[in-house]
Design an enzyme around this catalytic site. Structure first.
Site, PDB file in Angstrom:
ATOM      1  N   LYS A   1      -3.683 -10.196  -6.240  1.00  0.00           N
ATOM      2  CA  LYS A   1      -5.275 -10.583  -6.057  1.00  0.00           C
ATOM      3  C   LYS A   1      -5.953  -9.277  -7.379  1.00  0.00           C
ATOM      4  O   LYS A   1      -6.353  -8.102  -6.942  1.00  0.00           O
ATOM      5  CB  LYS A   1      -5.631 -10.150  -4.446  1.00  0.00           C
ATOM      6  CG  LYS A   1      -5.101  -8.801  -3.869  1.00  0.00           C
ATOM      7  CD  LYS A   1      -5.816  -8.567  -2.710  1.00  0.00           C
ATOM      8  CE  LYS A   1      -6.001  -7.659  -1.594  1.00  0.00           C
ATOM      9  NZ  LYS A   1      -6.714  -7.582  -0.952  1.00  0.00           N
TER      10      LYS A   1
ATOM     11  N   LYS B   1     -10.543  -4.165  -4.683  1.00  0.00           N
ATOM     12  CA  LYS B   1     -11.852  -3.403  -4.696  1.00  0.00           C
ATOM     13  C   LYS B   1     -11.558  -1.375  -5.462  1.00  0.00           C
ATOM     14  O   LYS B   1     -12.168  -1.562  -5.154  1.00  0.00           O
ATOM     15  CB  LYS B   1     -12.825  -3.616  -3.275  1.00  0.00           C
ATOM     16  CG  LYS B   1     -12.657  -3.279  -2.317  1.00  0.00           C
ATOM     17  CD  LYS B   1     -13.217  -3.397  -1.314  1.00  0.00           C
ATOM     18  CE  LYS B   1     -12.397  -3.644   0.107  1.00  0.00           C
ATOM     19  NZ  LYS B   1     -11.956  -2.540   0.659  1.00  0.00           N
TER      20      LYS B   1
ATOM     21  N   LYS C   1       0.589  -1.733  -0.582  1.00  0.00           N
ATOM     22  CA  LYS C   1       0.334   0.051   0.051  1.00  0.00           C
ATOM     23  C   LYS C   1       0.982   1.026   0.290  1.00  0.00           C
ATOM     24  O   LYS C   1       0.706   2.331  -0.387  1.00  0.00           O
ATOM     25  CB  LYS C   1      -1.143   0.412   0.998  1.00  0.00           C
ATOM     26  CG  LYS C   1      -2.111  -1.217   0.924  1.00  0.00           C
ATOM     27  CD  LYS C   1      -3.552  -0.819   1.080  1.00  0.00           C
ATOM     28  CE  LYS C   1      -4.528  -1.825   0.797  1.00  0.00           C
ATOM     29  NZ  LYS C   1      -6.016  -1.340   1.198  1.00  0.00           N
TER      30      LYS C   1
HETATM   31  N1  AQP Z   1      -9.285 -10.808  -3.402  1.00  0.00           N
HETATM   32  C1  AQP Z   1      -9.197 -11.284  -2.344  1.00  0.00           C
HETATM   33  N2  AQP Z   1      -9.694 -12.886  -2.209  1.00  0.00           N
HETATM   34  C2  AQP Z   1     -10.245 -13.024  -0.987  1.00  0.00           C
HETATM   35  N3  AQP Z   1     -11.061 -12.344  -0.131  1.00  0.00           N
HETATM   36  C3  AQP Z   1     -10.837 -10.959  -0.617  1.00  0.00           C
HETATM   37  N4  AQP Z   1     -10.638 -10.076   0.262  1.00  0.00           N
HETATM   38  C4  AQP Z   1      -9.894  -8.944  -0.083  1.00  0.00           C
HETATM   39  N5  AQP Z   1      -9.698  -9.412  -1.487  1.00  0.00           N
HETATM   40  C5  AQP Z   1      -9.985 -10.819  -1.949  1.00  0.00           C
HETATM   41  C6  AQP Z   1     -11.320 -10.085   1.883  1.00  0.00           C
HETATM   42  O1  AQP Z   1     -11.712  -9.163   1.849  1.00  0.00           O
HETATM   43  C7  AQP Z   1     -11.898  -8.862   4.044  1.00  0.00           C
HETATM   44  C8  AQP Z   1     -12.160  -7.911   3.492  1.00  0.00           C
HETATM   45  O2  AQP Z   1     -11.489  -6.921   2.921  1.00  0.00           O
HETATM   46  P1  AQP Z   1     -10.273  -5.051   3.995  1.00  0.00           P
HETATM   47  O3  AQP Z   1     -11.677  -4.269   3.011  1.00  0.00           O
HETATM   48  O4  AQP Z   1     -10.075  -5.786   4.367  1.00  0.00           O
HETATM   49  O5  AQP Z   1      -9.001  -5.099   1.846  1.00  0.00           O
HETATM   50  P2  AQP Z   1      -8.334  -5.155   1.485  1.00  0.00           P
HETATM   51  O6  AQP Z   1      -8.726  -6.675   1.424  1.00  0.00           O
HETATM   52  O7  AQP Z   1      -7.160  -4.519   1.638  1.00  0.00           O
HETATM   53  O8  AQP Z   1      -9.423  -5.107  -0.304  1.00  0.00           O
HETATM   54  P3  AQP Z   1      -8.674  -4.365  -1.458  1.00  0.00           P
HETATM   55  O9  AQP Z   1      -9.527  -5.047  -1.878  1.00  0.00           O
HETATM   56  O10 AQP Z   1      -7.425  -4.285  -1.741  1.00  0.00           O
HETATM   57  O11 AQP Z   1      -9.201  -2.799  -0.814  1.00  0.00           O
HETATM   58  P4  AQP Z   1      -8.196  -1.813  -1.472  1.00  0.00           P
HETATM   59  O12 AQP Z   1      -8.244  -1.753  -3.419  1.00  0.00           O
HETATM   60  O13 AQP Z   1      -9.166  -0.782  -1.225  1.00  0.00           O
HETATM   61  O14 AQP Z   1      -6.940  -2.106  -0.815  1.00  0.00           O
HETATM   62  C9  AQP Z   1     -10.957  -9.001   3.639  1.00  0.00           C
HETATM   63  O15 AQP Z   1     -11.249 -11.014   4.752  1.00  0.00           O
HETATM   64  C10 AQP Z   1      -9.657 -10.250   3.369  1.00  0.00           C
HETATM   65  O16 AQP Z   1      -9.071 -11.512   3.199  1.00  0.00           O
END
Ligand code: AQP
Length: 333
Positions: free
Chosen positions: A196, A199, A114
Site C-alpha cells: 500500500k 506515508k 509494523k
Molecule cells: N494507501 C492507502 N489507500 C487508501 N487509504 C489509505 N489510508 C492510509 N493509506 C491508504 C487511510 O488513511 C487514513 C489514515 O491513515 P493512518 O494515519 O492511520 O495511517 P496508516 O494507514 O497507517 O498510513 P501509513 O501510510 O501506513 O502510515 P505510516 O507509514 O506512518 O505507518 C486511514 O483511514 C487509512 O485507512
C-alpha cells in the site's frame, strides 16, 4: 442535538499526507462533512508508537491540521482538533484495554507489519494501538468511520469491544459502521504496486504527497512501476496498471470499466500522463489553499482550540457514563 449521525476519523501525523490518505479518507470526509456531525482529529497520540523527533512532530501536527482545512474541511462547522488535547481518548483507551483480549490484538495484521518494520522498538503502545483507536471512535458515540480498507480489521475490533462492553453494562456505546470507498479504498505504492502507498515510505517516488507540485506529480507517475505487456486492463495480474486505474477512477468518479474503455488502445506513457494530470488538477487548489492558510496561525489555533473544547464536552458525557457503569465513585472534576 438534531438527528444527524456522527462521524469520527483521523490521520496520524507521520510522514506526509499521501494520495492514499486523501482518496481513502480525507476526500470522503470533505464529501460527507455537511450531512453528519463530524470530528476530524490529527491522531497524535498514535504517532508515538513509532519514535518521533519532538520538534518535527509538533511542526507536522500543525501541517496536518492545516492540510485538513486546505483539503476543504470546514473547521467551524466540524470539530477539527488534536487528539492529545482531549484527555478522554487516553482515559477511555485504558478502560477498554481491560475489555480487550491479547488474542484479539495478536491477530491484528498492522501490528505484525509494523513490528516487522520497527523490530528495535516493538513497544506496548504499538500492540494496543487498536484499543486506542476503538476509544477514539466510541468516545463520541460515532455512527460512521470513513477509512481505507487497511483499517477494516481495527474497526471490526472496535465493534467487538463495544458489543462486549454493552453486553456487560447495557447500551453504553453506539456500535460504529465502517465507511469504505468503492474505488481507492487501497491505493498502492507507485514503486511497488503490491504494497500500500504509505506515508512513511523512505522511497519518495512510491507516494504522492498532497502538497507535491505538478512537476513532481508528473515525474512520479511517469516513473510508476507497471509491466511490459502494454495493455491497459483491470486485472490482479497487472497490479501497477490496476493501481493507476483505481487512482484515475477515484478522482474522476468513473468506474474502472469506464476508465479501461477511455484508454483502450493507448500506450502506458499516455495513460500515466492522464493520471498525473487529473491528480495534479485535484491537488493544485489544496496546495494553494494550504500556502495561504499556513500563514494564518491565529486562525489555525482558533480552529483547534474550539475543536478540542467541543470534542471534550462530548467525550466527557460518554466517559462519565462509562465510569459510572464500571463502578467508579463520581469525581469532583
Ligand atoms: N494507501 C492507502 N489507500 C487508501 N487509504 C489509505 N489510508 C492510509 N493509506 C491508504 C487511510 O488513511 C487514513 C489514515 O491513515 P493512518 O494515519 O492511520 O495511517 P496508516 O494507514 O497507517 O498510513 P501509513 O501510510 O501506513 O502510515 P505510516 O507509514 O506512518 O505507518 C486511514 O483511514 C487509512 O485507512
Amino acid at each position: 442535538m438534531d438527528d444527524k449521525k456522527i462521524i469520527f476519523s483521523g490521520i496520524q501525523p507521520t510522514g506526509c499526507i499521501t494520495l492514499g490518505n486523501y482518496v481513502g479518507a480525507l476526500k470522503n470526509w470533505v464529501d460527507l462533512q455537511h450531512d453528519y456531525h463530524c470530528l476530524f482529529s490529527v491522531v497524535d497520540l498514535h504517532s508515538i508508537t513509532v519514535r518521533q523527533d519532538p520538534k518535527l512532530l509538533r511542526k507536522r501536527c500543525m501541517e496536518f491540521l492545516t492540510q485538513y482545512l486546505a483539503a476543504g474541511i470546514d473547521g467551524e462547522e466540524n470539530i477539527v482538533y488534536f487528539q492529545s488535547h482531549v484527555p478522554g481518548h487516553a482515559e477511555l483507551g485504558w478502560i477498554l484495554n481491560c475489555y480487550t483480549y491479547m488474542g484479539e490484538l495478536n491477530r491484528m495484521t498492522q501490528f505484525k507489519d509494523k513490528s516487522a518494520k520497527h523490530a528495535d522498538n516493538i513497544n506496548a503502545g504499538l500492540f494496543t494501538y487498536p484499543v486506542l483507536m476503538a476509544a477514539d471512535i466510541l468516545l463520541y458515540q460515532t455512527d460512521l468511520v470513513p477509512v481505507g480498507v487497511d483499517q477494516k480489521q481495527h474497526l471490526e475490533l472496535a465493534r467487538d469491544i463495544a458489543g462486549r462492553f454493552n453486553g456487560i453494562y447495557g447500551d453504553v456505546f453506539k456500535v460504529p459502521e465502517a465507511f469504505i470507498p468503492k474505488e481507492g479504498a487501497r491505493i498502492m505504492s507507485l514503486q511497488d504496486p503490491t504494497s500500500k502507498m504509505s506515508k512513511s515510505d523512505p522511497n519518495v517516488n512510491g507516494f504522492i504527497s498532497i502538497l507535491d507540485d505538478t512537476d513532481t506529480i508528473m515525474r512520479k507517475f511517469k516513473k510508476a512501476v507497471t509491466d511490459s505487456d502494454g495493455l491497459i486492463a483491470y486485472s490482479d495480474d497487472k497490479p501497477g496498471i490496476k493501481n493507476l486505474i483505481n487512482i484515475y477512477s477515484a478522482i474522476t468518479h468513473k468506474t474502472p470499466d469506464e476508465v479501461v474503455a477511455e484508454f483502450d488502445g493507448m500506450g502506458y506513457g499516455q495513460f500515466k500522463t492522464a493520471v498525473g494530470e487529473v491528480v495534479s488538477d485535484e491537488l493544485r487548489p489544496i496546495r494553494e489553499r494550504y500556502e495561504d492558510l499556513s500563514k494564518n496561525k491565529d486562525y489555525i489555533t482558533k480552529i483547534y482550540t474550539q475543536g478540542a473544547q467541543r470534542a471534550a464536552g462530548m467525550a466527557r458525557r460518554t466517559l462519565n457514563k462509562v465510569k459510572r457503569k464500571v463502578g467508579y465513585v463520581d469525581g469532583v472534576l
